[in-house]
Design a protein around this motif. Structure first.
Motif, PDB file in Angstrom:
ATOM      1  N   GLY A 236       0.793  -1.228   0.000  1.00  6.83           N
ATOM      2  CA  GLY A 236       0.000   0.000   0.000  1.00  6.83           C
ATOM      3  C   GLY A 236       0.819   1.268   0.000  1.00  6.83           C
ATOM      4  O   GLY A 236       0.274   2.359   0.212  1.00  6.83           O
ATOM      5  N   GLY A 237       2.140   1.155  -0.225  1.00  4.54           N
ATOM      6  CA  GLY A 237       3.002   2.329  -0.194  1.00  4.54           C
ATOM      7  C   GLY A 237       2.877   3.193  -1.436  1.00  4.54           C
ATOM      8  O   GLY A 237       2.323   2.778  -2.458  1.00  4.54           O
ATOM      9  N   PRO A 238       3.404   4.413  -1.372  1.00  7.99           N
ATOM     10  CA  PRO A 238       3.334   5.333  -2.522  1.00  7.99           C
ATOM     11  C   PRO A 238       4.396   5.012  -3.561  1.00  7.99           C
ATOM     12  O   PRO A 238       5.356   4.282  -3.294  1.00  7.99           O
ATOM     13  CB  PRO A 238       3.600   6.696  -1.882  1.00  7.99           C
ATOM     14  N   ASN A 239       4.224   5.583  -4.734  1.00  9.75           N
ATOM     15  CA  ASN A 239       5.160   5.410  -5.839  1.00  9.75           C
ATOM     16  C   ASN A 239       6.228   6.513  -5.761  1.00  9.75           C
ATOM     17  O   ASN A 239       6.055   7.597  -6.298  1.00  9.75           O
ATOM     18  CB  ASN A 239       4.416   5.467  -7.166  1.00  9.75           C
ATOM     19  N   LEU A 240       7.306   6.232  -5.050  1.00  6.04           N
ATOM     20  CA  LEU A 240       8.439   7.136  -4.837  1.00  6.04           C
ATOM     21  C   LEU A 240       8.103   8.304  -3.921  1.00  6.04           C
ATOM     22  O   LEU A 240       8.852   8.628  -2.992  1.00  6.04           O
ATOM     23  CB  LEU A 240       9.020   7.637  -6.154  1.00  6.04           C
ATOM     24  N   TYR A 241       6.975   8.961  -4.169  1.00  7.27           N
ATOM     25  CA  TYR A 241       6.526  10.048  -3.296  1.00  7.27           C
ATOM     26  C   TYR A 241       5.030   9.926  -3.066  1.00  7.27           C
ATOM     27  O   TYR A 241       4.290   9.418  -3.907  1.00  7.27           O
ATOM     28  CB  TYR A 241       6.840  11.426  -3.907  1.00  7.27           C
ATOM     29  N   GLY A 242       4.599  10.400  -1.917  1.00  9.39           N
ATOM     30  CA  GLY A 242       3.189  10.407  -1.587  1.00  9.39           C
ATOM     31  C   GLY A 242       2.808  11.739  -0.961  1.00  9.39           C
ATOM     32  O   GLY A 242       3.660  12.594  -0.707  1.00  9.39           O
ATOM     33  N   ILE A 243       1.519  11.914  -0.704  1.00 10.48           N
ATOM     34  CA  ILE A 243       1.020  13.141  -0.099  1.00 10.48           C
ATOM     35  C   ILE A 243       0.516  12.828   1.307  1.00 10.48           C
ATOM     36  O   ILE A 243      -0.345  11.972   1.482  1.00 10.48           O
ATOM     37  CB  ILE A 243      -0.128  13.760  -0.927  1.00 10.48           C
ATOM     38  N   GLN A 244       1.082  13.497   2.292  1.00 13.15           N
ATOM     39  CA  GLN A 244       0.642  13.348   3.686  1.00 13.15           C
ATOM     40  C   GLN A 244       0.440  14.737   4.279  1.00 13.15           C
ATOM     41  O   GLN A 244       1.370  15.557   4.304  1.00 13.15           O
ATOM     42  CB  GLN A 244       1.682  12.580   4.513  1.00 13.15           C
ATOM     43  N   ASP A 245      -0.778  15.015   4.742  1.00 13.60           N
ATOM     44  CA  ASP A 245      -1.081  16.314   5.361  1.00 13.60           C
ATOM     45  C   ASP A 245      -0.651  17.474   4.468  1.00 13.60           C
ATOM     46  O   ASP A 245      -0.013  18.438   4.918  1.00 13.60           O
ATOM     47  CB  ASP A 245      -0.407  16.426   6.736  1.00 13.60           C
ATOM     48  N   ASN A 246      -0.985  17.374   3.186  1.00 11.81           N
ATOM     49  CA  ASN A 246      -0.675  18.417   2.197  1.00 11.81           C
ATOM     50  C   ASN A 246       0.814  18.641   2.003  1.00 11.81           C
ATOM     51  O   ASN A 246       1.244  19.712   1.572  1.00 11.81           O
ATOM     52  CB  ASN A 246      -1.338  19.745   2.575  1.00 11.81           C
ATOM     53  N   LYS A 247       1.609  17.634   2.318  1.00 15.24           N
ATOM     54  CA  LYS A 247       3.048  17.698   2.091  1.00 15.24           C
ATOM     55  C   LYS A 247       3.473  16.530   1.204  1.00 15.24           C
ATOM     56  O   LYS A 247       2.913  15.438   1.301  1.00 15.24           O
ATOM     57  CB  LYS A 247       3.820  17.632   3.413  1.00 15.24           C
ATOM     58  N   VAL A 248       4.457  16.770   0.351  1.00 20.13           N
ATOM     59  CA  VAL A 248       5.024  15.706  -0.478  1.00 20.13           C
ATOM     60  C   VAL A 248       6.138  15.032   0.322  1.00 20.13           C
ATOM     61  O   VAL A 248       7.099  15.684   0.729  1.00 20.13           O
ATOM     62  CB  VAL A 248       5.601  16.264  -1.796  1.00 20.13           C
ATOM     63  N   VAL A 249       5.984  13.729   0.564  1.00 22.05           N
ATOM     64  CA  VAL A 249       6.988  12.998   1.345  1.00 22.05           C
ATOM     65  C   VAL A 249       7.485  11.799   0.550  1.00 22.05           C
ATOM     66  O   VAL A 249       6.737  11.194  -0.216  1.00 22.05           O
ATOM     67  CB  VAL A 249       6.427  12.526   2.704  1.00 22.05           C
ATOM     68  N   PRO A 250       8.744  11.442   0.700  1.00 21.20           N
ATOM     69  CA  PRO A 250       9.288  10.274  -0.006  1.00 21.20           C
ATOM     70  C   PRO A 250       8.711   8.981   0.545  1.00 21.20           C
ATOM     71  O   PRO A 250       8.298   8.910   1.716  1.00 21.20           O
ATOM     72  CB  PRO A 250      10.790  10.376   0.236  1.00 21.20           C
ATOM     73  N   ASP A 251       8.711   7.940  -0.290  1.00 19.19           N
ATOM     74  CA  ASP A 251       8.117   6.658   0.111  1.00 19.19           C
ATOM     75  C   ASP A 251       8.760   6.063   1.353  1.00 19.19           C
ATOM     76  O   ASP A 251       8.097   5.432   2.180  1.00 19.19           O
ATOM     77  CB  ASP A 251       8.177   5.656  -1.051  1.00 19.19           C
ATOM     78  N   PHE A 252      10.070   6.280   1.538  1.00 20.00           N
ATOM     79  CA  PHE A 252      10.762   5.632   2.651  1.00 20.00           C
ATOM     80  C   PHE A 252      10.432   6.249   4.013  1.00 20.00           C
ATOM     81  O   PHE A 252      10.885   5.760   5.039  1.00 20.00           O
ATOM     82  CB  PHE A 252      12.281   5.616   2.423  1.00 20.00           C
ATOM     83  N   MET A 253       9.620   7.294   4.023  1.00 23.74           N
ATOM     84  CA  MET A 253       9.171   7.870   5.291  1.00 23.74           C
ATOM     85  C   MET A 253       7.792   7.353   5.686  1.00 23.74           C
ATOM     86  O   MET A 253       7.148   7.907   6.585  1.00 23.74           O
ATOM     87  CB  MET A 253       9.171   9.396   5.203  1.00 23.74           C
ATOM     88  N   THR A 254       7.338   6.268   5.039  1.00 20.26           N
ATOM     89  CA  THR A 254       6.015   5.710   5.328  1.00 20.26           C
ATOM     90  C   THR A 254       6.126   4.381   6.067  1.00 20.26           C
ATOM     91  O   THR A 254       7.141   3.691   5.995  1.00 20.26           O
ATOM     92  CB  THR A 254       5.221   5.487   4.025  1.00 20.26           C
ATOM     93  N   LYS A 255       5.045   4.024   6.758  1.00 24.60           N
ATOM     94  CA  LYS A 255       4.977   2.744   7.469  1.00 24.60           C
ATOM     95  C   LYS A 255       5.069   1.582   6.479  1.00 24.60           C
ATOM     96  O   LYS A 255       5.697   0.553   6.775  1.00 24.60           O
ATOM     97  CB  LYS A 255       3.661   2.664   8.238  1.00 24.60           C
TER      98      LYS A 255
END
Length: 511
Positions: A236-255
Motif C-alpha cells: 500500500g506504499g506510494p510510488n516514490l513520493y506520496g502526499i501526507q497532510d498536504n506535504k510531499v513525502v518520499p516513500d521511505f518515510m512511510t509505514k
C-alpha cells in the motif's frame, strides 16, 4: 536615276524584310527547341524521386554488438518515412556519459534519445533554450496528437513539453516464476502477500527440482533490489513520493516502506533469497533462473519472453509463468512503471535550426508511429520473423527477430495501440492482457514532473544514506531505531529542503 534608286531601295526593303522574317523564324524555332528541352527537363525533374530527408540520431543498444549499418529493419523505416538515418549507437552502460560528453562538445545530432531526461543537467539545458519546446506542435500530427496526456505531463519541465516520450506499459511489473516448480511443491500461484512468501519458502526448502540437494533459493535479487518497489506497492506504499497532510513525502518515510523492509529481512534471515543480493548485478537474476538456482524473480513481465533461452536448453521440461496481482492491505496495486515512459526524444536547436526543420523531423517521428512500423517493431519482417496464420501474424524465428529488430527496438516510441493482434504464445498473450487490465490499478507518482534544486545538488549523497540503511536493516546491522536515525540524517542533510521544494510545487499545482 531617281526611279532606279527608288527600286533599289524597295528591293533592299524587301530583302531586309525577308532576312528579318528568316531571323525571326529561326529565333522562334530555337525558342521552340529550348522550350521543348525545358519542358522535357522539367518533366524529368518532376519524375525524379524526392531526395530522402537526412536525419542524424543518437540512441542506445542493449545487444552485445551495435546494430549493423545495413540493418534491414532500419532500411524499412527509412523507406516508409522517406529518410536517410545516420544513427550513432551507444551501449546502454555508457549512454548517459556519452550524452553529457556530446552536449559538452556541442556537436549534437538532430534527434537525441535522452535516457535521463529528469537529470538536472538536461532540465537546465531545456530551461536555457537548448531544446525545442514541441508541446504546441503535437496537435498537428495524427499519431503525436494521441500521446498520453498524463505521461506528457510527467515529462514536462515547468509545464512545458520538450520531448516525445518512449511509451511503456504503465503497469509492467510482476512475478516471473517456475510453473513446474510450483507444481512440484503442490502449490497454486500466489494471490496474497503471505501466499507469495509461502511459495518462496517452498522453492527454497522443498527441493522443487527433485535433485535431493538443498541448493535453491526461492527468490533471487540483485543490488538494485528490483523487486522492492513492487512489494512496497502490494503493502500500500506510494510510488516514490506520496502526499501526507498536504506535504510531499518520499516513500521511505512511510509505514508501508518499513513493512516491505521487514518482508525482505525475513526472506534474508531465513535464507530464502541469495545472501549476496547487496553486491550482485541485477542481470544475475535471470541467470539464476536459467541455471536452476532460483524459482522466481520480480521483473517486467515481458522479460519472460526474452533472456531465458538457456533455461530451455538446460531443462526442456522447465515452464515459466507470470503473476501480476497480489492482494495487500489496500487491495491490488501496482506502481506506475517509470512514469509510463523510458526516455524521451529531444531536438537541439543547434542542429535543428528552424521551425521548418523541426516540423520535418516531427513529421518523421509521427510516421515512425504508423501502423506499418508498429507492426515492424512488434513482429519483424514477414517471411523472415513471422508468418500469417488465420489472418494473424505468428512468430517463426525469435532468434532472428532478436538480432534484426530487437537490436534496434530503442528507436521505438509508440504505445503499440495499432499493432495487429497475433498468434502469440500463450505466455505472451497472458502478459499482454495483464498490461491492459492492470492499467486501472497503477499508482502514479504525484511528484513525477517536479524538480528539486537540492536533490539535483545533493541527490547522490543523501540517497546513499537511505540505500545503505536499507541494506543494513535487511541484513540486521541496524534495527528500526537505526532506520529512523537514518531518516533523520537524510532530513538534516538536505531532505527537509527537498520536501519543502516539492511541496511548494504541489501546492501551486493544486490551486
Amino acid at each position: 536615276m531617281r526611279g532606279s534608286y527608288g527600286q533599289q531601295r524597295k528591293g533592299l526593303r524587301i530583302t531586309g524584310a525577308l532576312l528579318l522574317t528568316a531571323s525571326l523564324l529561326a529565333a522562334c524555332s530555337q525558342g521552340t527547341e529550348k522550350s521543348a528541352d525545358s519542358t522535357s527537363k522539367t518533366t524529368q525533374e518532376l519524375a525524379k524521386p524526392k531526395e530522402p530527408l537526412k536525419l542524424s540520431m543518437m540512441n542506445m543498444y542493449y545487444s552485445a554488438e551495435p546494430p549493423k549499418a545495413d540493418n534491414e529493419a532500419v532500411k524499412i523505416i527509412e523507406e516508409h518515412t522517406g529518410t536517410k538515418l545516420d544513427i550513432t549507437w551507444v551501449p546502454n552502460s555508457a549512454y548517459n556519459d556519452k550524452i553529457n560528453a556530446t552536449i559538452a562538445a556541442g556537436e549534437l545530432p538532430q534527434i537525441m534519445m535522452i535516457a535521463s531526461n529528469k537529470g538536472q543537467g538536461i532540465i537546465n539545458a531545456a530551461r536555457s533554450g537548448m531544446f525545442w519546446e514541441i508541446g504546441p506542435y503535437l496537435k498537428d500530427y495524427p499519431n503525436l496528437s494521441k500521446l498520453n496526456p498524463l505521461v506528457l505531463s510527467n515529462i514536462a519541465v515547468d509545464g512545458k513539453v520538450y520531448g516525445i516520450f518512449r511509451s511503456r506499459p504503465v503497469a509492467r511489473e510482476g512475478i516471473i516464476l517456475r510453473k513446474d516448480w510450483l507444481n512440484a511443491v503442490g502449490m497454486a500461484e500466489p494471490k496474497t502477500i503471505d501466499e507469495f512468501y509461502q511459495v518462496i519458502k517452498a522453492f527454497s526448502t522443498k527441493d522443487p527440482d527433485k535433485n535431493g540437494k538443498d541448493d535453491t533459493f526461492g527468490m533471487y535479487e540483485g543490488r538494485g533490489m528490483n523487486g522492492f518497489q513492487t512489494i512496497l506497492g502490494w503493502y500500500g506504499g506510494p510510488n516514490l513520493y506520496g502526499i501526507q497532510d498536504n506535504k510531499v513525502v518520499p516513500d521511505f518515510m512511510t509505514k508501508e516502506y518499513v513493512d516491505a523492509l521487514k518482508m525482505y529481512k525475513r526472506l534474508y534471515d531465513e535464507k530464502l533469497i541469495n545472501q549476496d543480493f547487496a553486491v550482485v548485478p541485477g542481470t544475475k537474476r535471470q541467470e539464476a533462473i536459467n541455471q536452476g538456482k532460483a524459482g522466481l524473480i520480480i521483473s517486467t513481465l515481458d522479460d519472460v519472453n526474452a533472456g531465458f533461452n538457456d533455461l530451455a536448453k538446460a531443462n526442456p521440461n522447465a515452464v515459466l509463468d507470470v503473476v501480476s496481482r497480489i492482494n495487500g492491505p489496500k487491495g491490488e496495486r501496482l506502481m506506475l512503471f517509470n512514469g509510463g515512459y523510458v526516455g524521451t526524444y529531444m531536438f537541439p536547436k543547434t542542429s535543428v535550426k528552424t521551425e521548418a526543420d523541426l516540423k520535418q523531423i516531427l513529421g518523421f517521428m509521427d510516421k515512425l508511429a504508423d501502423k506499418k512500423l508498429q507492426n515492424l517493431f512488434e513482429w519483424g519482417i514477414e517471411g523472415k520473423h513471422y508468418k500469417v496464420e488465420n489472418g494473424k501474424p505468428a512468430r517463426t524465428d525469435g532468434k532472428a527477430y532478436e538480432t534484426d529488430v530487437n537490436s534496434i527496438y530503442q528507436i521505438r516510441f509508440d504505445d503499440g495501440s495499432l499493432v495487429d493482434a497475433g498468434e502469440d504464445a500463450p505466455i505472451v498473450r497472458k502478459y499482454k492482457q495483464m498490461f491492459k487490465d492492470n492499467a486501472s490499478i497503477a499508482v502514479a507518482n504525484p511528484a513525477e514532473s517536479f524538480q528539486s534544486a537540492t536533490l539535483a545538488e545533493k541527490g547522490s549523497e543523501i540517497t546513499k544514506i537511505i540505500q545503505d540503511a536499507r541494506i543494513k536493516f535487511i541484513m540486521g546491522t541496524i534495527d528500526e531505531a537505526g532506520w529512523n536515525q537514518a531518516l533523520e540524517q537524510w532530513k538534516k542533510s538536505g531532505g527537509d529542503k527537498v520536501i519543502e521544494e516539492y511541496t511548494a510545487q504541489y501546492l501551486k499545482l493544486k490551486k
